[in-house]
Design an enzyme around this catalytic site. Sequence first.
Site, PDB file in Angstrom:
ATOM      1  CB  SER A 142      87.681  58.835 -35.011  1.00 18.10           C
ATOM      2  OG  SER A 142      88.538  59.082 -33.907  1.00 18.10           O
ATOM      3  CE1 TYR A 155      83.621  57.158 -31.481  1.00 18.26           C
ATOM      4  CE2 TYR A 155      85.989  57.509 -31.399  1.00 18.26           C
ATOM      5  CZ  TYR A 155      84.722  57.937 -31.765  1.00 18.26           C
ATOM      6  OH  TYR A 155      84.568  59.147 -32.399  1.00 18.26           O
TER       7      TYR A 155
HETATM    8  N1  LIG Z   1      83.501  65.233 -31.001  1.00 23.13           N
HETATM    9  C1  LIG Z   1      84.716  64.788 -31.342  1.00 23.13           C
HETATM   10  O1  LIG Z   1      85.737  65.179 -30.775  1.00 23.13           O
HETATM   11  C2  LIG Z   1      84.844  63.775 -32.454  1.00 23.13           C
HETATM   12  C3  LIG Z   1      86.123  63.459 -32.942  1.00 23.13           C
HETATM   13  C4  LIG Z   1      86.252  62.539 -33.980  1.00 23.13           C
HETATM   14  C5  LIG Z   1      85.107  61.954 -34.526  1.00 23.13           C
HETATM   15  N2  LIG Z   1      83.860  62.268 -34.027  1.00 23.13           N
HETATM   16  C6  LIG Z   1      82.702  61.632 -34.624  1.00 23.13           C
HETATM   17  O2  LIG Z   1      81.838  62.638 -35.106  1.00 23.13           O
HETATM   18  C7  LIG Z   1      80.489  62.163 -35.080  1.00 23.13           C
HETATM   19  C8  LIG Z   1      79.610  63.171 -34.364  1.00 23.13           C
HETATM   20  O3  LIG Z   1      80.126  63.349 -33.065  1.00 23.13           O
HETATM   21  P1  LIG Z   1      79.540  64.466 -32.072  1.00 23.13           P
HETATM   22  O4  LIG Z   1      80.609  64.818 -31.122  1.00 23.13           O
HETATM   23  O5  LIG Z   1      78.880  65.530 -32.867  1.00 23.13           O
HETATM   24  O6  LIG Z   1      78.457  63.587 -31.268  1.00 23.13           O
HETATM   25  P2  LIG Z   1      76.961  63.958 -30.768  1.00 23.13           P
HETATM   26  O7  LIG Z   1      76.631  62.946 -29.720  1.00 23.13           O
HETATM   27  O8  LIG Z   1      76.869  65.396 -30.424  1.00 23.13           O
HETATM   28  O9  LIG Z   1      76.063  63.671 -32.038  1.00 23.13           O
HETATM   29  C9  LIG Z   1      75.796  62.371 -32.477  1.00 23.13           C
HETATM   30  C10 LIG Z   1      74.397  62.335 -33.047  1.00 23.13           C
HETATM   31  O10 LIG Z   1      74.139  60.979 -33.494  1.00 23.13           O
HETATM   32  C11 LIG Z   1      72.823  60.652 -33.111  1.00 23.13           C
HETATM   33  N3  LIG Z   1      72.637  59.207 -32.971  1.00 23.13           N
HETATM   34  C12 LIG Z   1      73.179  58.391 -32.040  1.00 23.13           C
HETATM   35  N4  LIG Z   1      72.711  57.148 -32.166  1.00 23.13           N
HETATM   36  C13 LIG Z   1      71.849  57.160 -33.228  1.00 23.13           C
HETATM   37  C14 LIG Z   1      71.043  56.173 -33.841  1.00 23.13           C
HETATM   38  N5  LIG Z   1      70.994  54.910 -33.388  1.00 23.13           N
HETATM   39  N6  LIG Z   1      70.285  56.525 -34.893  1.00 23.13           N
HETATM   40  C15 LIG Z   1      70.293  57.809 -35.350  1.00 23.13           C
HETATM   41  N7  LIG Z   1      71.031  58.794 -34.796  1.00 23.13           N
HETATM   42  C16 LIG Z   1      71.805  58.463 -33.739  1.00 23.13           C
HETATM   43  C17 LIG Z   1      72.612  61.351 -31.778  1.00 23.13           C
HETATM   44  O11 LIG Z   1      71.224  61.490 -31.458  1.00 23.13           O
HETATM   45  C18 LIG Z   1      73.318  62.677 -32.013  1.00 23.13           C
HETATM   46  O12 LIG Z   1      72.440  63.664 -32.505  1.00 23.13           O
HETATM   47  C19 LIG Z   1      80.548  60.789 -34.411  1.00 23.13           C
HETATM   48  O13 LIG Z   1      80.603  59.766 -35.406  1.00 23.13           O
HETATM   49  C20 LIG Z   1      81.857  60.828 -33.655  1.00 23.13           C
HETATM   50  O14 LIG Z   1      82.367  59.533 -33.454  1.00 23.13           O
HETATM   51  C21 LIG Z   1      83.718  63.171 -33.006  1.00 23.13           C
END
Ligand SMILES: NC(=O)c1ccc[n+]([C@@H]2O[C@H](COP(=O)([O-])OP(=O)(O)OC[C@H]3O[C@@H](n4cnc5c(N)ncnc54)[C@H](O)[C@@H]3O)[C@@H](O)[C@H]2O)c1
Length: 260
Positions: A142, A155
């Site tokens: 990120s 984070y």
């Molecule tokens: N959404 C954004 O703006 C953004 C920006 C930069 C980076 N990210 C990164 O992208 C990735 C996905 O983000 P998102 O927005 O799709 O989040 P999200 O919460 O929609 O999806 C995350 C998934 O990870 C799973 N998860 C969480 N803990 C877990 C565990 N212990 N074991 C197995 N699975 C687990 C959840 O069940 C979920 O399905 C993350 O790493 C987040 O930090 C997101």
Amino acid sequence: MRRLEQKRTIITGAAHGIGRGLALRFAQEGAAVGVFDISAANCAQVVAEIVALGGQAISLEADLTQPAQVNGAVSRFAEHFGPPNILVNNAGVMANGPVHLTSAETFDRVIGVNLRGAFLASAAVLPYMLEARAGSIVQMASVTGMMGAQGMAAYSTAKGGLLALTRAMAIDYAPYGIRVNSVSPGTIDSPMLQAWVAAQSDPHQTRRAFDAVYPIGRIGTIDEVVSVFVFLASDEASFVTGANYVVDGGLSVKADQPQD
Ligand SMILES: NC(=O)c1ccc[n+]([C@@H]2O[C@H](COP(=O)([O-])OP(=O)(O)OC[C@H]3O[C@@H](n4cnc5c(N)ncnc54)[C@H](O)[C@@H]3O)[C@@H](O)[C@H]2O)c1
């Protein structure tokens, strides 16, 4: 010719949000996909979506913080599809707060999924890649891991650690034909963000404020992030390792304008 034909891919956190987008696109590009997530119901849903598109997938329900579960999920994948040759460490959890307002439990939970989880999944998959002397690992970092981000101590630390882990792994495994890269997105228009925006007192104003921060004039889409993962995972990126691809609409290179 699809770009991930013959690829056997495990994607963590693949049952929701960006991970779901990764799983669907990787399958459309020809990869067999292991949908690794803690949510069994959401895993089954994404597997069904992939099968409906004519792709191949299995559900790998497991908690990324539990080493035995991670090893078990990777073994199940290998028995079903054969040795994994791509790993996408996408799973992550967020927590807001500066250090003095972040509990030790919250810090551990955020590091545990985002950073230690990527370490555990990599450790489980690497023996297969070392045996094959080939593989590609792509980490979901990120921009908050690269820049000072307000109120995101745990984070940002986890994502910054993931960038360091990427560099360390790239050097250790390059001699074995295994590439390790990361992607650092800015804010992405994901279900999690939409739910958060909807809960604010003025959702439209909150969304406009997010968009205005980005030089491109808007936040990113899931598809725009997924495209970069497909490239890094594929053989098209055969000379790319140890890299961090920034997908942030120019945010991290923007200098604040002087005030007159
Ligand atoms: N959404 C954004 O703006 C953004 C920006 C930069 C980076 N990210 C990164 O992208 C990735 C996905 O983000 P998102 O927005 O799709 O989040 P999200 O919460 O929609 O999806 C995350 C998934 O990870 C799973 N998860 C969480 N803990 C877990 C565990 N212990 N074991 C197995 N699975 C687990 C959840 O069940 C979920 O399905 C993350 O790493 C987040 O930090 C997101």
